[in-house]
Design an enzyme around this catalytic site. Structure first.
Site, PDB file in Angstrom:
ATOM      1  N   GLY A  63       0.799  -1.223   0.000  1.00  0.00           N
ATOM      2  CA  GLY A  63       0.000   0.000   0.000  1.00  0.00           C
ATOM      3  C   GLY A  63       0.830   1.271   0.000  1.00  0.00           C
ATOM      4  N   SER A  64       0.605   2.101   0.987  1.00  0.00           N
ATOM      5  CA  SER A  64       1.123   3.466   1.008  1.00  0.00           C
ATOM      6  C   SER A  64       2.614   3.593   0.751  1.00  0.00           C
ATOM      7  CB  SER A  64       0.823   4.077   2.360  1.00  0.00           C
ATOM      8  OG  SER A  64       1.561   5.261   2.511  1.00  0.00           O
ATOM      9  N   SER A  65       2.968   4.673   0.048  1.00  0.00           N
ATOM     10  CA  SER A  65       4.375   4.945  -0.229  1.00  0.00           C
ATOM     11  C   SER A  65       5.050   5.677   0.931  1.00  0.00           C
ATOM     12  CB  SER A  65       4.511   5.726  -1.538  1.00  0.00           C
ATOM     13  OG  SER A  65       3.415   6.572  -1.775  1.00  0.00           O
TER      14      SER A  65
END
Lengths: 140, 419
Positions: A63-65
């Site tokens: 998911g999130s960077s």
């Protein structure tokens, strides 16, 4: 039981600690409290566990960077895992460790394991990681 | 790894200390990625813009104070702070001060203050085939899938190193051969009325992300052409529940005119069929709250677009929310300005709603403790809010959100999901 596995050091270093293992990838953004080291993704099997100082074994980041940013802050504060073991190479964990090395000279080993070796790990194992990526495992 | 003459000069420090640090991190990471060389990029989007802690602030300020300048047009993701409205929320002063310093550091490096997680809905939208280095998971999946621009999943900290050097590791989704589909997701018997509804896409995205994890899914069987905003919601859902950085939708996305093209002539590694039952389960998974109690509605994750603002304005026009339920829209200064011109902003204000601009209510510490249960039409927000802001969430359509805000308690129209 004791055995050895050979991983590939993505970021070489020495560490030892208790293994915290899951087959579920995680996003540190929203999933890791860098003030405490607690895993706070309420949908993750390790939710509620504290990974600070542990040898965290997860297949990859998801998911999130922002995962590296959260992990970098945890490294600065001292709430990060002692080392991270992944199934195959995960660049997000490696990046946090590289930037921590460049900025603070803090080394958190990140070791890529073959999927078969990764799967053998269990929470509660004791792992000692060498600079060459060798991992000695003891299962109490 | 093969470095150009110029790469090596930057690495030596010929372009200054900041560029040297950026190139050092980039080259070390390129080795981790197994890249044989670096390639030129012509745009970047920086996700490292949210103040997460001292380390990230120190990183940004060190680069800025050593004279770092971005080498390519570079947009900025949401900031930690709504510069104009933060005082209306319980944001701690010292936190705000650091978040502001963080913003200024990136502006000093020459980045464009777009402050949005939806840069693909600004003038800085990239074009098909363009090599870019983008951060922010929902922006990455949109750029790759819907536009056909080429970016890897650039994490925070590395994105700015690419922007400063104008270079990126030549790996992954930058290269044609790595953009082929892996997994075929076949939609089975999904009613056309549901496919038309906005509320379908976040749920499908949530399901696809979980099923695909880090594989490239190819979605087949959509009977109509979804809107940009619907594909945006799908991508944001998939990039939250999985690591989706690229999906193809046969007949819809630019690299998937046909099934064969989406797989570049190869065979799928797996074929999965998704039916209405699966999607009902996925929809339920997105909610963590039970019962009707509701404190707040949040829409605009990713940032509300102008056309989404228009849809919202039509739903709320001439109405007023229940006093017990707060209503918040998150977007960027650009969309807010256009919405103001079109009269949508005043419709929202008359409704009793608020706008937060340029920030993210997952990352900014702005929600008061009295807010316990939040309703949203975003799979991404529903996915992250329980862990990040420790609130219970309910996923519903935009209509459900508005109706619940009017009634003062959760109300859902389940008809579309039960045909």
């Amino acid at each position: 039981m004791a055995y050895m596995i050979q991983g590939k050091p993505v970021l070489a270093g020495q560490a030892e600690g208790e293994v915290l293992f899951s087959r579920e990838p995680i996003s540190f953004w929203g999933g890791y409290d860098c003030q405490t080291g607690e895993i706070i993704d309420r949908r993750h099997p390790l939710s509620g566990s504290n990974a600070g100082g542990k040898v965290l074994a997860l297949p990859s980041a998801r998911g999130s960077s922002s995962t590296p940013a959260v992990l970098l802050e945890a490294l600065r504060i001292g709430t990060a895992p002692a080392a991270i073991l992944t199934s195959g190479t995960d660049p997000f964990f490696a990046l946090a460790s590289i930037v921590a090395d460049e900025m603070y000279a803090i080394t958190m080993p990140v070791v890529a394991l073959a999927p078969g070796d990764f799967d053998k790990l269990r929470t509660g194992d004791l792992a000692r990681i060498g600079v060459d990526g060798r991992i000695d495992i003891q299962r109490p | 790894m093969k470095l150009t003459h110029n790469d090596r000069a930057v690495l030596r420090g010929d372009s200054g200390a900041a560029a040297r640090m950026a190139m050092t991190i980039l080259v070390r990471m390129a080795e981790v990625y197994g890249a044989g060389e670096l390639l030129d990029i012509s745009a970047a989007h920086i996700d490292s813009t949210i103040y997460i802690g001292e380390a990230n602030l120190e990183f940004a300020e060190r680069l800025a104070s050593q004279g770092a300048r971005v080498a390519v047009p570079t947009t900025l993701n949401v900031s930690g702070l709504d510069e104009e409205h933060w005082k209306e929320w319980p944001v701690p002063e010292d936190w705000a001060e650091k978040a502001l310093r963080h913003m200024k550091a990136y502006e000093r490096m020459g980045c464009i203050p777009t402050w949005t997680c939806a840069p693909y809905q600004t003038e800085m939208k990239p074009h098909f085939g363009q090599q870019i280095a983008w951060g922010e998971s929902n922006a990455i999946v949109y750029a790759n899938s819907v536009i056909g621009a080429r970016t890897e999943r650039y994490p925070d900290l590395l994105d700015i190193c690419c922007a400063i050097t104008g270079r990126a590791p030549a790996v992954g989704l930058h290269l044609t051969e790595n953009r082929a589909g892996d997994l075929l997701v076949h939609l089975h018997d999904i009613p056309a009325a549901l496919q038309k509804a906005d509320a379908f896409y976040p749920v499908l995205g949530h399901w696809v992300g979980k099923a695909a994890q880090n594989r490239i899914p190819v979605i087949e069987g959509v009977s109509l052409k979804p809107s940009e905003d619907q594909l945006k919601a799908l991508g944001a859902g998939a990039a939250s529940s999985g690591a989706t950085a690229l999906f193809h939708m046969v007949g819809v996305t630019p690299e998937a005119p046909t099934l064969e093209a989406a797989f570049q002539g190869r065979e799928p590694s797996e074929i999965i069929t998704v039916g209405l039952d699966d999607l009902r389960t996925a929809r339920r998974e997105l909610s963590t709250a039970e019962g009707e109690s509701l404190d707040m509605v949040v829409v605009g994750c990713p940032h509300l677009s102008f056309s989404e603002f228009k849809d919202l304005a039509h739903l709320i026009e001439g109405k007023h929310r229940h006093p017990k339920v707060a209503f918040l829209v998150t977007t960027n200064r650009g969309v807010r300005e256009r919405a103001q011109g079109a009269g949508y902003l005043s419709a929202l204000e008359s409704f009793g709603g608020k706008v937060a601009v340029d920030t993210c209510i997952l990352a900014a510490p702005m929600l008061p403790p009295a807010i316990r249960t939040i309703m949203t039409n975003s799979a991404k927000y529903a996915y992250y809010a329980p862990g990040m802001v420790r609130k219970k969430v309910i996923y519903g359509s935009l209509e459900d959100c508005v109706n619940s805000a009017l009634r003062g308690s959760v109300t859902m129209d389940d008809d579309l999901w039960h045909t």
